[in-house]
Motif scaffolding. Structure first.
Motif, short mmCIF file in Angstrom:
data_model
loop_
_atom_site.label_atom_id
_atom_site.label_comp_id
_atom_site.label_asym_id
_atom_site.label_seq_id
_atom_site.Cartn_x
_atom_site.Cartn_y
_atom_site.Cartn_z
N VAL A 211 30.32 28.67 24.32
CA VAL A 211 31.69 28.95 23.66
C VAL A 211 32.42 29.07 25.11
CG1 VAL A 211 33.18 30.48 22.55
CG2 VAL A 211 30.82 29.92 21.72
N LEU A 212 33.48 28.19 25.12
CA LEU A 212 34.39 28.05 26.34
C LEU A 212 35.83 28.54 26.10
CD1 LEU A 212 34.85 27.06 29.37
CD2 LEU A 212 35.48 24.95 28.46
N SER A 213 36.55 29.10 27.07
CA SER A 213 37.80 29.67 27.13
C SER A 213 38.40 29.21 28.40
CB SER A 213 38.13 31.16 26.65
OG SER A 213 37.85 31.35 25.50
N VAL A 214 39.69 28.85 28.36
CA VAL A 214 40.41 28.70 29.60
C VAL A 214 41.48 29.44 29.70
CG1 VAL A 214 41.36 26.96 31.39
CG2 VAL A 214 39.34 26.43 30.07
N GLY A 215 41.77 30.35 30.79
CA GLY A 215 42.97 31.10 30.95
C GLY A 215 42.83 32.31 31.59
N GLU A 216 43.77 32.77 32.45
CA GLU A 216 43.75 34.11 33.09
C GLU A 216 42.92 34.98 32.45
OE1 GLU A 216 47.35 34.98 35.66
OE2 GLU A 216 48.28 33.09 34.49
N LEU A 217 42.53 35.99 33.59
CA LEU A 217 42.08 37.26 32.84
C LEU A 217 42.76 38.19 32.65
CD1 LEU A 217 38.70 37.04 35.16
CD2 LEU A 217 39.12 35.89 32.78
N ASN A 218 43.63 38.23 31.59
CA ASN A 218 44.67 39.26 31.53
C ASN A 218 44.80 39.64 29.98
OD1 ASN A 218 46.20 37.14 30.16
ND2 ASN A 218 47.44 36.69 31.99
N ASP A 219 45.53 40.59 29.62
CA ASP A 219 45.98 41.04 28.44
C ASP A 219 46.27 39.97 27.22
OD1 ASP A 219 44.97 43.63 28.87
OD2 ASP A 219 47.00 44.53 29.33
N ASN A 220 47.13 39.13 27.67
CA ASN A 220 47.78 38.04 26.94
C ASN A 220 46.68 37.03 26.39
OD1 ASN A 220 49.80 36.45 25.50
ND2 ASN A 220 49.48 35.05 27.08
N LYS A 221 46.07 36.69 27.12
CA LYS A 221 44.73 35.68 27.06
C LYS A 221 43.86 36.11 26.03
CE LYS A 221 46.82 32.29 29.26
NZ LYS A 221 47.45 30.95 28.56
N ASN A 222 43.64 37.47 25.90
CA ASN A 222 42.88 37.97 25.00
C ASN A 222 41.41 37.75 24.78
OD1 ASN A 222 42.83 39.87 22.47
ND2 ASN A 222 43.24 38.06 21.11
N HIS A 223 41.08 37.56 25.88
CA HIS A 223 39.41 37.19 25.70
C HIS A 223 38.51 38.25 25.48
CE1 HIS A 223 40.29 33.69 28.53
NE2 HIS A 223 40.62 34.47 29.31
N SER A 224 38.88 39.67 25.24
CA SER A 224 38.20 40.48 24.55
C SER A 224 37.92 40.37 23.06
CB SER A 224 38.84 41.94 24.86
OG SER A 224 40.09 42.02 24.27
#
Length: 380
Positions: A211-224
């Motif tokens: 499973v892949l995501s691309v985006g900054e490691l910040n709150d908005n990108k919501n990887h959690s």
């Protein structure tokens, strides 16, 4: 003498990622292009990549200016420094127009354009106020954007929600919709990669589900939310891969441990081989709270990945739930988990989403966007 124009962004990465095609169009139209941005810090690119970009621009015959844009909006004193630097540039060059982007770049660019009577194009890569955003953004950012629209000759929006709002509420002389910045759909779709070799280089087994995501490691990108969803799925062969840098790295690694994903979260940092990584992945998840029109999501569609994206502005321009992907509320990890399990278990669904996704993203190709931007620049 060639006409000159000034392109303003607060960070250098916006030039590299969003504007190299625009610069080529401007040069075709006979403009001497000046770029004013911060090559020092605040970019999603590394310091070394910023240096390379500066050299690349200079080799293209572009005049570059270092502007000390702060991280975020900065303080009033910082903004005074930026406005003073831009004033010197504008006073010593006869610019035919300014094209500014980003929240702070748009603010400073339009104030300077108004002060020195220079025409201004402003591209809004997603207003900070939108349906579902905080009341604070509507009380603070919205009035500023509305006021500055009086100083805007051409306002470009990149998604339909922003376009409708701007047409009904703002005062720019012209308001245009442009479908993003454009991507090379064919090149991404046709790209070949040795999946096994690529996975091995990332420390991922051949038979794993990636499973892949691309985006900054910040709150908005919501990887959690993805980590929390994966923690409820009883598959030990699922790996979660994120391309991007940011200040949430340690927090995400700790969350992975709590969700029994220790060793199966791969934080790859800034990458120049994102297309290859996409070709080695199985599912693309894009869980942001806020987007304009996300390039990485379009690239994933072109790369032939089935998509699960948050139901927010910009994403909904690209994904129709159940047709070419799934949408979920960005704080709903339970629904995300169900959608992930559905895609993992259904080969037919995967194929349907991929085919429909490539058809949809072709409407946002670089060739399509180029025609929009050529006409806008030519009309100035």
């Amino acid at each position: 003498m060639a006409k000159t124009m000034l392109m303003i962004t607060s960070v250098a990465s916006m030039i590299k990622q969003f504007n190299m095609d625009n610069i080529a169009i401007l040069q075709e139209l006979g403009y001497q292009v000046h770029v004013a941005t911060n090559f020092e810090h605040g970019s999603t690119m590394s310091v070394e990549e910023n240096k390379k970009l500066k050299i690349e621009l200079q080799q293209l015959g572009i005049t570059v200016h270092q502007i000390d844009f702060p991280r975020g909006m900065g303080t009033p004193q910082m903004l005074k420094v930026v406005l003073r630097q831009l004033s010197i540039i504008v006073k010593t060059n006869r610019f035919y127009f300014i094209h500014c982007q980003s929240a702070i770049g748009g603010l400073c660019g339009r104030l300077i354009g108004h002060k020195y009577h220079v025409k201004v194009i402003y591209t809004a890569h997603g207003f900070q106020f939108f349906k579902g955003s905080s009341r604070l953004s509507w009380l603070t950012v919205y009035p500023v954007e509305k006021y500055l629209s009086h100083y805007t000759d051409n306002l470009i929006t990149v998604n339909q929600e922003d376009f409708r709002l701007a047409k009904s509420k703002f005062h720019a002389k012209q308001i245009n919709y442009v479908p993003g910045i454009g991507i090379d759909v064919k090149a991404i779709s046709d790209a070949k990669v040795n999946r096994s070799k690529k996975r091995s280089s990332l420390g991922i087994p051949d038979d794993a589900t990636v499973v892949l995501s691309v985006g900054e490691l910040n709150d908005n990108k919501n990887h959690s939310v993805v980590l929390n969803a994966l923690g409820t799925i009883n598959h030990e062969d699922i790996y979660y891969v994120i391309c991007g840098i940011g200040d949430k790295k340690a927090e995400l690694l700790n969350l992975a441990k709590r969700n029994n994903l220790d060793g199966r979260l791969k934080l790859l940092g800034y990458r120049t081989d994102v297309t290859e990584i996409m070709k080695a992945a199985d599912i693309f998840v894009f869980p942001s709270f806020r987007e304009g029109l996300p390039v990485s999501l379009m690239e994933a569609m072109a790369a032939g990945l089935p998509i699960i994206a948050s139901k927010t502005r910009g994403n909904t321009d690209l994904i129709e739930d159940g047709v070419n992907g799934y949408l979920f509320k960005p704080d709903d990890s339970a629904t995300l988990a169900k959608k992930l399990e559905s895609l993992i278990s259904s080969t037919s669904e995967l194929k349907t989403f991929v085919t429909a996704g490539i058809k949809k993203v072709s409407l946002f190709s670089g060739l399509v966007v180029r025609k929009y931007m050529y006409n806008i620049y030519n009309s100035i």
